[in-house]
Design an enzyme around this catalytic site. Structure first.
Site, PDB file in Angstrom:
ATOM      1  N   TRP A 144      10.610   0.440   4.009  1.00 39.88           N
ATOM      2  CA  TRP A 144       9.441   1.308   4.201  1.00 39.88           C
ATOM      3  C   TRP A 144       9.400   2.448   3.177  1.00 39.88           C
ATOM      4  O   TRP A 144       8.414   3.144   3.082  1.00 39.88           O
ATOM      5  CB  TRP A 144       9.455   1.901   5.612  1.00 39.88           C
ATOM      6  CG  TRP A 144       9.117   0.924   6.690  1.00 39.88           C
ATOM      7  CD1 TRP A 144       8.692  -0.364   6.524  1.00 39.88           C
ATOM      8  CD2 TRP A 144       9.151   1.162   8.108  1.00 39.88           C
ATOM      9  NE1 TRP A 144       8.463  -0.945   7.753  1.00 39.88           N
ATOM     10  CE2 TRP A 144       8.738  -0.033   8.730  1.00 39.88           C
ATOM     11  CE3 TRP A 144       9.487   2.250   8.904  1.00 39.88           C
ATOM     12  CZ2 TRP A 144       8.655  -0.158  10.122  1.00 39.88           C
ATOM     13  CZ3 TRP A 144       9.412   2.142  10.289  1.00 39.88           C
ATOM     14  CH2 TRP A 144       9.003   0.938  10.891  1.00 39.88           C
ATOM     15  N   LYS A 145      10.500   2.648   2.468  1.00 34.56           N
ATOM     16  CA  LYS A 145      10.607   3.778   1.532  1.00 34.56           C
ATOM     17  C   LYS A 145      10.230   5.076   2.274  1.00 34.56           C
ATOM     18  O   LYS A 145      10.543   5.197   3.449  1.00 34.56           O
ATOM     19  CB  LYS A 145       9.745   3.518   0.300  1.00 34.56           C
ATOM     20  CG  LYS A 145      10.071   2.154  -0.332  1.00 34.56           C
ATOM     21  CD  LYS A 145       9.514   1.958  -1.690  1.00 34.56           C
ATOM     22  CE  LYS A 145       9.927   0.576  -2.190  1.00 34.56           C
ATOM     23  NZ  LYS A 145       9.475   0.281  -3.540  1.00 34.56           N
ATOM     24  N   GLY A 172       6.675  -2.510  -6.908  1.00 37.46           N
ATOM     25  CA  GLY A 172       5.505  -1.665  -6.677  1.00 37.46           C
ATOM     26  C   GLY A 172       4.432  -1.786  -7.747  1.00 37.46           C
ATOM     27  O   GLY A 172       3.512  -0.977  -7.806  1.00 37.46           O
ATOM     28  N   SER A 227       7.242  -6.742  -5.480  1.00 40.74           N
ATOM     29  CA  SER A 227       5.858  -7.193  -5.235  1.00 40.74           C
ATOM     30  C   SER A 227       5.787  -8.544  -4.529  1.00 40.74           C
ATOM     31  O   SER A 227       4.853  -9.314  -4.744  1.00 40.74           O
ATOM     32  CB  SER A 227       5.057  -7.232  -6.553  1.00 40.74           C
ATOM     33  OG  SER A 227       4.959  -5.927  -7.103  1.00 40.74           O
ATOM     34  N   GLY A 230       8.744  -4.117  -0.085  1.00 38.69           N
ATOM     35  CA  GLY A 230       8.310  -2.721   0.003  1.00 38.69           C
ATOM     36  C   GLY A 230       6.908  -2.637   0.570  1.00 38.69           C
ATOM     37  O   GLY A 230       6.697  -2.690   1.784  1.00 38.69           O
TER      38      GLY A 230
HETATM   39  P1  PGA Z   1       7.583  -3.685  -3.497  1.00 37.28           P
HETATM   40  O1  PGA Z   1       8.990  -2.979  -3.344  1.00 37.28           O
HETATM   41  O2  PGA Z   1       7.597  -4.890  -2.598  1.00 37.28           O
HETATM   42  O3  PGA Z   1       6.574  -2.656  -3.077  1.00 37.28           O
HETATM   43  O4  PGA Z   1       7.443  -4.073  -4.928  1.00 37.28           O
HETATM   44  C1  PGA Z   1      10.163  -3.726  -3.233  1.00 37.28           C
HETATM   45  C2  PGA Z   1      11.337  -2.787  -3.155  1.00 37.28           C
HETATM   46  O5  PGA Z   1      11.296  -1.733  -3.786  1.00 37.28           O
HETATM   47  O6  PGA Z   1      12.319  -3.061  -2.457  1.00 37.28           O
END
Ligand code: PGA
Length: 258
Positions: A14-15, A178, A218, A239
């Protein structure tokens, strides 16, 4: 070891998103949308520290694991702002992400720090999800394999063979995180396979065959299936697409059908 013998793992990162007050509704929706798939795919949600108790509570008894996104390399003491493995275990967390590229890039985490944190996690019952991956520049320079191999070897330095069973590796090319740009399934496979070879060199073929290697960067509800079909891709670290139960559930369900 045959891929079919490794349970797929889909871990959400979830960051620094979500609020504790949103966790219960998220969990209920995710559990509803992934019903019937829980025994095939290990689902994990890695939440910011203050949200962890709510996540642990919301997923209790469901089979969905919970984890943190970082931990201290130290066991306890005067380390203001840090959180230890014992504190995570004490509240019921089971996983921890270590060496995410955002921590490497913004907080100066080196391979040596990643190693110390991995050892700290493994001294407790936590399962570390150790992140490795190259930048775009490193890929263009043709050093991806050397770099990722060095990251894996350093992260696992002094990790005992019997602790390896709890280690999860996540291959996350920095240029794919991301950005909406995903590695092709073939690129992801190539590096995940190379990582397994490195582990095989360190711990033997059987141990390498049992180690889960995830892809991250992604991965979403549209591209997950293709990536997860690759023989050395055992799951994903997700993410952006883990923030909505609908898209996260599609990935979990795709993993359980691979
Ligand atoms: P993302 O992030 O799926 O948004 O690219 C993956 C991650 O940072 O673990």
């Amino acid at each position: 070891m045959n891929k079919d013998l490794r349970q797929p793992i889909i871990a959400g990162n979830w960051k620094m998103n979500m609020l504790a007050s949103q966790v219960e509704a998220y969990a209920q929706e995710l559990l509803l949308l992934t019903q019937g798939h829980e025994s095939w795919c290990k689902t994990v949600v890695c939440a910011p520290y203050p949200l962890l108790p709510a996540a642990i509570d919301a997923f209790k008894g469901s089979g969905v694991g919970t984890g943190a996104q970082n931990l201290s390399m130290h066991a306890s003491g005067a380390y203001t702002g840090e959180v230890s493995a014992a504190q995570l275990i004490d509240i019921g967390a089971e996983y921890v992400i270590i060496g995410h590229s955002e921590r490497r890039a913004y907080y100066g985490e080196t391979d040596e720090i990643v190693n110390k944190k991995s050892l700290a996690a493994l001294e407790s019952p936590l399962r570390p999800i150790i992140c490795v991956g190259e930048t775009l520049q490193q890929r263009e320079l043709g050093v991806t394999f050397d770099l990722v191999s060095m990251q894996v070897k350093t992260a696992l330095h002094e990790v005992a063979a019997d602790a390896l069973g709890r280690v999860i590796i996540a291959y996350e090319p920095v240029w794919a995180i991301g950005t909406g740009v995903t590695a092709t399934p073939e690129d992801a496979q190539e590096v995940c396979h190379a990582i397994r070879e490195v582990i095989s060199g360190l711990y033997g073929q059987e141990a390498a065959g049992a180690t889960p290697i995830l892809y991250g960067g992604s991965m979403n509800d549209k591209n997950a299936r293709e990536l997860l079909m690759m023989p050395d891709v055992d799951g994903g670290l997700i993410g952006g697409a883990s923030l909505k139960p609908e898209s996260f559930a599609v990935i979990v369900n795709a993993a359980s059908q691979r």
